[in-house]
Each structure stands twice: as structure tokens, then as C-alpha cells.
Design a protein around this motif. Structure first.
Motif, PDB file in Angstrom:
ATOM      1  N   TYR A  53       0.713  -1.783   0.425  1.00 51.58           N
ATOM      2  CA  TYR A  53      -0.174  -0.294  -0.431  1.00 51.58           C
ATOM      3  C   TYR A  53       0.723   1.302   0.378  1.00 51.58           C
ATOM      4  CZ  TYR A  53      -4.918  -2.082   1.037  1.00 51.58           C
ATOM      5  OH  TYR A  53      -5.785  -3.462   0.890  1.00 51.58           O
ATOM      6  N   GLY A  54       1.091   2.360  -0.825  1.00 50.69           N
ATOM      7  CA  GLY A  54       0.737   3.419  -1.089  1.00 50.69           C
ATOM      8  C   GLY A  54       2.513   3.643  -1.822  1.00 50.69           C
ATOM      9  N   GLY A  55       2.198   1.798  -2.790  1.00 50.52           N
ATOM     10  CA  GLY A  55       3.335   1.839  -3.567  1.00 50.52           C
ATOM     11  C   GLY A  55       4.185   1.760  -3.286  1.00 50.52           C
ATOM     12  N   GLY A  56       5.757   2.202  -4.160  1.00 52.98           N
ATOM     13  CA  GLY A  56       7.115   1.211  -4.120  1.00 52.98           C
ATOM     14  C   GLY A  56       7.757  -0.095  -4.404  1.00 52.98           C
ATOM     15  N   ALA A  57       8.956  -0.092  -4.142  1.00 53.05           N
ATOM     16  CA  ALA A  57       9.467  -1.687  -4.229  1.00 53.05           C
ATOM     17  C   ALA A  57       9.500  -2.350  -4.012  1.00 53.05           C
ATOM     18  CB  ALA A  57      11.077  -1.027  -5.025  1.00 53.05           C
ATOM     19  N   GLY A  58       8.932  -4.111  -4.089  1.00 57.09           N
ATOM     20  CA  GLY A  58       8.909  -4.766  -3.572  1.00 57.09           C
ATOM     21  C   GLY A  58       7.434  -5.264  -3.847  1.00 57.09           C
ATOM     22  N   MET A  59       7.727  -6.376  -2.691  1.00 57.00           N
ATOM     23  CA  MET A  59       6.462  -7.172  -2.281  1.00 57.00           C
ATOM     24  C   MET A  59       6.437  -7.224  -1.463  1.00 57.00           C
ATOM     25  SD  MET A  59       5.177  -7.144  -5.285  1.00 57.00           S
ATOM     26  CE  MET A  59       3.791  -9.353  -5.222  1.00 57.00           C
ATOM     27  N   VAL A  60       5.146  -6.833   0.048  1.00 57.81           N
ATOM     28  CA  VAL A  60       5.643  -7.506   1.323  1.00 57.81           C
ATOM     29  C   VAL A  60       4.623  -8.548   1.447  1.00 57.81           C
ATOM     30  CG1 VAL A  60       3.896  -6.301   3.141  1.00 57.81           C
ATOM     31  CG2 VAL A  60       4.712  -4.702   1.403  1.00 57.81           C
ATOM     32  N   ARG A 114      11.028 -11.853   4.018  1.00 56.28           N
ATOM     33  CA  ARG A 114      12.105 -12.302   2.884  1.00 56.28           C
ATOM     34  C   ARG A 114      11.338 -10.804   1.746  1.00 56.28           C
ATOM     35  NH1 ARG A 114      15.816 -14.818   0.063  1.00 56.28           N
ATOM     36  NH2 ARG A 114      16.693 -15.301   1.749  1.00 56.28           N
ATOM     37  N   TYR A 115      11.176 -10.674   1.200  1.00 59.07           N
ATOM     38  CA  TYR A 115      10.811  -9.744  -0.290  1.00 59.07           C
ATOM     39  C   TYR A 115      11.106  -8.011   0.852  1.00 59.07           C
ATOM     40  CZ  TYR A 115       8.853 -13.201  -2.201  1.00 59.07           C
ATOM     41  OH  TYR A 115       8.961 -14.470  -2.363  1.00 59.07           O
ATOM     42  N   GLU A 116      10.513  -7.319   0.873  1.00 61.05           N
ATOM     43  CA  GLU A 116      10.632  -5.853   1.155  1.00 61.05           C
ATOM     44  C   GLU A 116      10.185  -5.627   2.682  1.00 61.05           C
ATOM     45  OE1 GLU A 116      12.193  -3.551  -0.256  1.00 61.05           O
ATOM     46  OE2 GLU A 116      12.396  -4.903  -1.748  1.00 61.05           O
ATOM     47  N   GLY A 117       9.028  -7.261   2.890  1.00 65.06           N
ATOM     48  CA  GLY A 117       8.578  -6.915   4.250  1.00 65.06           C
ATOM     49  C   GLY A 117       7.455  -7.255   4.643  1.00 65.06           C
ATOM     50  N   ILE A 118       6.933  -7.690   6.367  1.00 71.13           N
ATOM     51  CA  ILE A 118       5.718  -8.148   6.063  1.00 71.13           C
ATOM     52  C   ILE A 118       5.099  -7.171   7.160  1.00 71.13           C
ATOM     53  CG2 ILE A 118       5.112  -9.843   8.060  1.00 71.13           C
ATOM     54  CD1 ILE A 118       7.129 -11.560   7.878  1.00 71.13           C
ATOM     55  N   ASP A 119       3.806  -7.525   6.350  1.00 69.65           N
ATOM     56  CA  ASP A 119       2.535  -6.307   6.896  1.00 69.65           C
ATOM     57  C   ASP A 119       2.926  -6.622   7.986  1.00 69.65           C
ATOM     58  OD1 ASP A 119       0.181  -5.440   8.155  1.00 69.65           O
ATOM     59  OD2 ASP A 119      -0.865  -5.577   5.747  1.00 69.65           O
TER      60      ASP A 119
END
Ligand code: ADE
Length: 235
Positions: A53-60, A114-119
């Protein structure tokens, strides 16, 4: 001690932990359970992440997937284990943290991101209800928490009685006294143009002990002025 890993890369484990002293004691003094977060993805594509949410690279990573995997992990414990989330945003791990974690006989659950993080909501929920601790292994960023989890496990296992071949070494090594370890030598006594320090060949145990302490102090002063400061301020 039961250690449960919650990850999307279950095939990475036990990896290096299957070798040496950690490997020899695996299944005897400690158990490893590995939970694949993908098994908790509700859809047929086994989707564990989504766009931020809010945009940006990667997946959460999705909160429901992580939550259900953690709940399943917790079901293997009669008493509350330590719950650790490997993240570069956490408190920095140290030998002291390892010692404290290993004191908990109930074991631990380690969540690898992993990825950009966890919710964030699932982290907040598990912090609030299960005392989840966010732990970093240092000021650098890796692709995920799997290698940091191995670091945490190995350093905690060193404090479990019976795992180390020589129980004295765990207290004798770097960081235990806020001093780095002295240099070690073995045979031959002369290698290339280098001699083993003569005091180590003297057989005088008192002299050897004070030489080692002096060495530790000298190395710490040179390499880790931060540790040295802490060491002298403790006296
Ligand atoms: N995941 C990515 N980088 C990490 C770090 N430095 N410590 C713990 N977990 C991480």
C-alpha cells in the motif's frame, strides 16, 4: 529444545546446522521443525505476498499467511516459546542475547522474512500477544532472514549444556568478558619464518594464562575500541 522455523525457503534448512557439533546433537539435544509459509496461502497459486500500500518497490508478505503459519508453529509447544522475527530493523543480536534466549527451556519459533518485509499488523499483533522480538544480526541488509536465523540458532546452541565438546570453551571465548580471544597455535613449533611464542612452550601455566590475558587486552584495544571502553568501565 524445540526450534521451529517459519520460512518460504524450507529447503535451506538444516543446511549448515546439519554439520559439526550442531549436526551431531540435532535430534538428541535439540529438535528442528520447519514450517513452509506457502502451505498457509489460501489461494491455488500459493501467493504469500502482495504489492505494498502506498506504492514502492518489492512485495510485502501477507498478514493472514504469516499469522496462520505462526499459529501452527505455536501449536507444537506446551509452554510459550520465545518468538523471534529476523529483521534488519530489530535489536542487534549479541552473545548476551544468545545466552538469554538459550535459557528458555521451552525453545523458540523463528520467523524469517523475505522481500521488502512483512505486513506490520501481524508483527504488532504477535508482539502484543506473544512477546515477539524483532532481532537483527547487524547493520547490513540480506535478502531474507534465513541466514540470520542460522546465526542465531548456532550461537544459542553453544549455550545448551552438552552441545559443546569442551564445556569450558563457551566461557573462554571472544565477547564473554568483553575481550576478544587470544591467538592460538598448534604444531609445528616453527612454520615458515614464524615461531610459536616461547611462553606457550614453557609449560608454566600461570605465565601462559597471564600472556593470554595480555594478548586479549592488546587485540581488543587495537581492533575493538568500543569493547575495550566497556571492559575498562566495568572494573
Ligand atoms: N534480514 C535481512 N537482513 C537482516 C539482518 N541484518 N538481520 C536479521 N534479519 C535480516
Amino acid at each position: 529444545m524445540l526450534i521451529t522455523l517459519v520460512t518460504i525457503f524450507p529447503e535451506m534448512f538444516p543446511g549448515p546446522l546439519a554439520h559439526s557439533l550442531t549436526g551431531k546433537s540435532l535430534g538428541k539435544l535439540w529438535e528442528l521443525k520447519i514450517i513452509n509459509m506457502r502451505d498457509f496461502a489460501p489461494d491455488k497459486h500459493k501467493k504469500v505476498d502482495d504489492t505494498p500500500y502506498g506504492g514502492g518497490a518489492g512485495m510485502v508478505m501477507k498478514p493472514d499467511v504469516v499469522h496462520n503459519a505462526l499459529k501452527y508453529a505455536l501449536s507444537f509447544y506446551d509452554k510459550p516459546p520465545k518468538i523471534i522475527f529476523m529483521s534488519p530493523r530489530g535489536y542487534v543480536f549479541s552473545n548476551q542475547t544468545a545466552k538469554e534466549l538459550s535459557k528458555n527451556q521451552n525453545g523458540m519459533i523463528i520467523l524469517c522474512g523475505r522481500y521488502e518485509g512483512i505486513d506490520q499488523r501481524v508483527i504488532d499483533h504477535w508482539r502484543k500477544h506473544h512477546k515477539l522480538q524483532e532481532v537483527s544480526i547487524g547493520d547490513y541488509v540480506l535478502f531474507g532472514g534465513e541466514i540470520p536465523a542460522m546465526v542465531v540458532i548456532e550461537s544459542c546452541l553453544r549455550f545448551i549444556p552438552g552441545i559443546m565438546g569442551n564445556s569450558e570453551s563457551v566461557n573462554d571465548e571472544s565477547f564473554v568478558l568483553d575481550l576478544l580471544e587470544y591467538s592460538q597455535y598448534t604444531k609445528p613449533a616453527i612454520w615458515k619464518e614464524y615461531n610459536v611464542p616461547s611462553v606457550l612452550l614453557s609449560g608454566d601455566h600461570e605465565k601462559i594464562a597471564s600472556w593470554r590475558i595480555a594478548q586479549s587486552k592488546q587485540i581488543t584495544q587495537e581492533v575493538r575500541p568500543d569493547l575495550w571502553k566497556r571492559f575498562i568501565s566495568r572494573k
